[in-house]
Design a protein around this motif. Structure first.
Motif, PDB file in Angstrom:
ATOM      1  N   UNK A   6     159.160  17.520  -6.666  1.00 29.41           N
ATOM      2  CA  UNK A   6     159.569  18.601  -5.772  1.00 29.41           C
ATOM      3  C   UNK A   6     159.010  18.414  -4.362  1.00 29.41           C
ATOM      4  N   UNK A   7     159.588  19.137  -3.419  1.00 32.03           N
ATOM      5  CA  UNK A   7     159.205  19.014  -2.014  1.00 32.03           C
ATOM      6  C   UNK A   7     157.728  19.311  -1.790  1.00 32.03           C
ATOM      7  N   UNK A   8     157.172  20.217  -2.563  1.00 32.99           N
ATOM      8  CA  UNK A   8     155.769  20.618  -2.385  1.00 32.99           C
ATOM      9  C   UNK A   8     154.809  19.449  -2.570  1.00 32.99           C
ATOM     10  N   UNK A   9     155.222  18.431  -3.316  1.00 30.17           N
ATOM     11  CA  UNK A   9     154.361  17.274  -3.547  1.00 30.17           C
ATOM     12  C   UNK A   9     154.436  16.250  -2.425  1.00 30.17           C
ATOM     13  N   UNK A  10     155.432  16.405  -1.535  1.00 27.00           N
ATOM     14  CA  UNK A  10     155.627  15.460  -0.430  1.00 27.00           C
ATOM     15  C   UNK A  10     155.300  16.089   0.922  1.00 27.00           C
ATOM     16  N   UNK A  11     154.223  16.848   0.989  1.00 26.62           N
ATOM     17  CA  UNK A  11     153.818  17.461   2.255  1.00 26.62           C
ATOM     18  C   UNK A  11     152.443  16.925   2.642  1.00 26.62           C
ATOM     19  N   UNK A  12     151.918  17.368   3.782  1.00 22.35           N
ATOM     20  CA  UNK A  12     150.651  16.828   4.276  1.00 22.35           C
ATOM     21  C   UNK A  12     149.486  17.097   3.327  1.00 22.35           C
ATOM     22  N   UNK A  13     149.592  18.160   2.504  1.00 26.43           N
ATOM     23  CA  UNK A  13     148.518  18.438   1.537  1.00 26.43           C
ATOM     24  C   UNK A  13     148.964  18.161   0.107  1.00 26.43           C
ATOM     25  N   UNK A  14     150.160  17.590  -0.050  1.00 26.21           N
ATOM     26  CA  UNK A  14     150.681  17.283  -1.373  1.00 26.21           C
ATOM     27  C   UNK A  14     150.114  15.998  -1.924  1.00 26.21           C
ATOM     28  N   UNK A  15     150.103  15.873  -3.227  1.00 24.59           N
ATOM     29  CA  UNK A  15     149.502  14.697  -3.868  1.00 24.59           C
ATOM     30  C   UNK A  15     150.249  13.404  -3.554  1.00 24.59           C
ATOM     31  N   UNK A  16     151.554  13.507  -3.259  1.00 28.04           N
ATOM     32  CA  UNK A  16     152.333  12.319  -2.911  1.00 28.04           C
ATOM     33  C   UNK A  16     152.195  11.929  -1.447  1.00 28.04           C
ATOM     34  N   UNK A  17     151.618  12.821  -0.641  1.00 24.94           N
ATOM     35  CA  UNK A  17     151.492  12.547   0.786  1.00 24.94           C
ATOM     36  C   UNK A  17     152.728  12.988   1.551  1.00 24.94           C
ATOM     37  N   UNK A  18     152.625  12.919   2.860  1.00 19.41           N
ATOM     38  CA  UNK A  18     153.682  13.369   3.759  1.00 19.41           C
ATOM     39  C   UNK A  18     154.944  12.514   3.596  1.00 19.41           C
ATOM     40  N   UNK A  19     156.087  13.140   3.404  1.00 19.68           N
ATOM     41  CA  UNK A  19     157.356  12.418   3.256  1.00 19.68           C
ATOM     42  C   UNK A  19     157.661  11.585   4.490  1.00 19.68           C
ATOM     43  N   UNK A  67     151.326   9.727  12.116  1.00 20.30           N
ATOM     44  CA  UNK A  67     149.883   9.885  12.072  1.00 20.30           C
ATOM     45  C   UNK A  67     149.180   8.575  12.381  1.00 20.30           C
ATOM     46  N   UNK A  68     149.418   7.544  11.556  1.00 16.48           N
ATOM     47  CA  UNK A  68     148.788   6.246  11.815  1.00 16.48           C
ATOM     48  C   UNK A  68     149.384   5.604  13.054  1.00 16.48           C
ATOM     49  N   UNK A  69     150.579   6.008  13.437  1.00 18.50           N
ATOM     50  CA  UNK A  69     151.233   5.447  14.611  1.00 18.50           C
ATOM     51  C   UNK A  69     150.650   6.072  15.868  1.00 18.50           C
ATOM     52  N   UNK A  70     150.206   5.251  16.801  1.00 18.79           N
ATOM     53  CA  UNK A  70     149.593   5.674  18.061  1.00 18.79           C
ATOM     54  C   UNK A  70     148.226   6.322  17.862  1.00 18.79           C
ATOM     55  N   UNK A  71     147.696   6.275  16.644  1.00 16.76           N
ATOM     56  CA  UNK A  71     146.399   6.864  16.329  1.00 16.76           C
ATOM     57  C   UNK A  71     146.325   8.330  16.717  1.00 16.76           C
ATOM     58  N   UNK A  72     147.436   9.029  16.561  1.00 16.65           N
ATOM     59  CA  UNK A  72     147.489  10.438  16.924  1.00 16.65           C
ATOM     60  C   UNK A  72     147.914  11.256  15.708  1.00 16.65           C
ATOM     61  N   UNK A  73     147.630  12.548  15.742  1.00 15.98           N
ATOM     62  CA  UNK A  73     148.100  13.419  14.650  1.00 15.98           C
ATOM     63  C   UNK A  73     149.615  13.440  14.596  1.00 15.98           C
ATOM     64  N   UNK A  74     150.151  13.879  13.483  1.00 18.24           N
ATOM     65  CA  UNK A  74     151.592  13.997  13.318  1.00 18.24           C
ATOM     66  C   UNK A  74     152.199  14.839  14.429  1.00 18.24           C
ATOM     67  N   UNK A  75     153.231  14.333  15.069  1.00 15.43           N
ATOM     68  CA  UNK A  75     153.904  15.066  16.127  1.00 15.43           C
ATOM     69  C   UNK A  75     154.853  16.094  15.527  1.00 15.43           C
ATOM     70  N   UNK A  76     155.342  16.990  16.357  1.00 18.50           N
ATOM     71  CA  UNK A  76     156.264  18.006  15.880  1.00 18.50           C
ATOM     72  C   UNK A  76     157.568  17.383  15.436  1.00 18.50           C
ATOM     73  N   UNK A  77     157.957  16.281  16.065  1.00 20.94           N
ATOM     74  CA  UNK A  77     159.155  15.578  15.631  1.00 20.94           C
ATOM     75  C   UNK A  77     158.772  14.621  14.499  1.00 20.94           C
TER      76      UNK A  77
END
Length: 264
Positions: free
Chosen positions: A151-164, A249-259
């Protein structure tokens, strides 16, 4: 002028949710006047492995076989195998390419990975010396349409699968954007196998609705190539603080952007 659509379809069952999603795309886009062609990889028996068998005639260096180099030379000389050449011809003619598949191990089924490996050959789809810069597909749109097992809940920033967004980065940036396609936001069918019948129906109806205006959608944004150094391919210092396009996140060493990889 009627648009040409190629659907690269990777599922074995005609009764699957993926088959239903593919059939709806064919139906809706055809009704809009599009010419729709489906590459049904399993039905075609498409070979998933990139090997020397993909090349007709003698190899340049059989002892130290390098698929990257040999396939480029074969493409230039018209010596690629017929199945690869046919798929490349479909791709050349298409205005929009939809990849329809079930997510396997956070990626695509092996047969679809084989399609990427064999069809998107060096020279035809990309150039090593010009990453992200070959303009063969610059006017073509492409998108992923897939089912997940979780489910979608597992593919988020705090989900066990990580951010989609991280999951999609290798496919959308590393393959399709690398080859110059304009990327439309993916259509993600979250765990239809776990959903109630009514929810599955709603997923497909939402897809049907989106397809009505799919050809007019704006593509996702990626960091412009001129923001990167032409020799190191690292972001120029003056652009490091600017927020262009997509990040994981890993790209540009910055936090996830809004886009993100999901929407612009």
């Amino acid at each position: 002028m009627a648009k040409k659509v190629l659907i690269v379809y990777a599922h074995q069952s005609s009764g699957s949710f993926n088959a239903a999603a593919k059939n709806i795309a064919v139906e809706v886009l055809t009704a809009q006047g599009c010419t729709v062609e489906v590459s049904d990889l399993y039905a075609m028996g498409f070979k998933a492995t990139a090997t020397a068998e993909d090349i007709k005639g003698d190899l340049k260096d059989a002892e130290n076989f390098c698929y990257l180099d040999e396939s480029k030379l074969a493409w230039e000389q018209g010596r690629l195998s017929d199945d690869v050449t046919k798929e490349q011809s479909k791709l050349t003619e298409a205005d929009l390419v939809i990849f329809q598949f079930p997510m396997y191990w956070f990626s695509v089924p092996g047969i679809l990975k084989g399609w990427f490996d064999r069809v998107l050959t060096n020279g035809f789809a990309f150039l090593q010396e010009k990453p992200y810069g070959l303009e063969t597909f610059k006017d073509k749109k492409a998108m992923l349409s897939f089912t997940t097992g979780s489910p979608e809940s597992m593919f988020c920033t705090i989900g066990i699968n990580g951010d989609i967004n991280v999951t999609l980065w290798p496919l959308q940036n590393g393959i399709l954007h690398y080859c110059g396609f304009q990327l439309l936001a993916p259509e993600v069918f979250w765990a239809p196998a776990l959903a109630a019948a009514g929810d599955r129906k709603n997923m497909l109806e939402s897809w049907r609705t989106r397809l009505q205006g799919l050809l007019e959608e704006e593509p996702l944004s990626f960091t412009p190539l001129d923001c990167f150094d032409k020799e190191t391919f690292q972001m120029k210092h003056e652009h490091v603080s600017e927020e262009f396009g997509l990040s994981v996140g890993i790209h540009l060493s910055k936090p996830q952007l809004s886009r993100s990889q999901m929407k612009d």
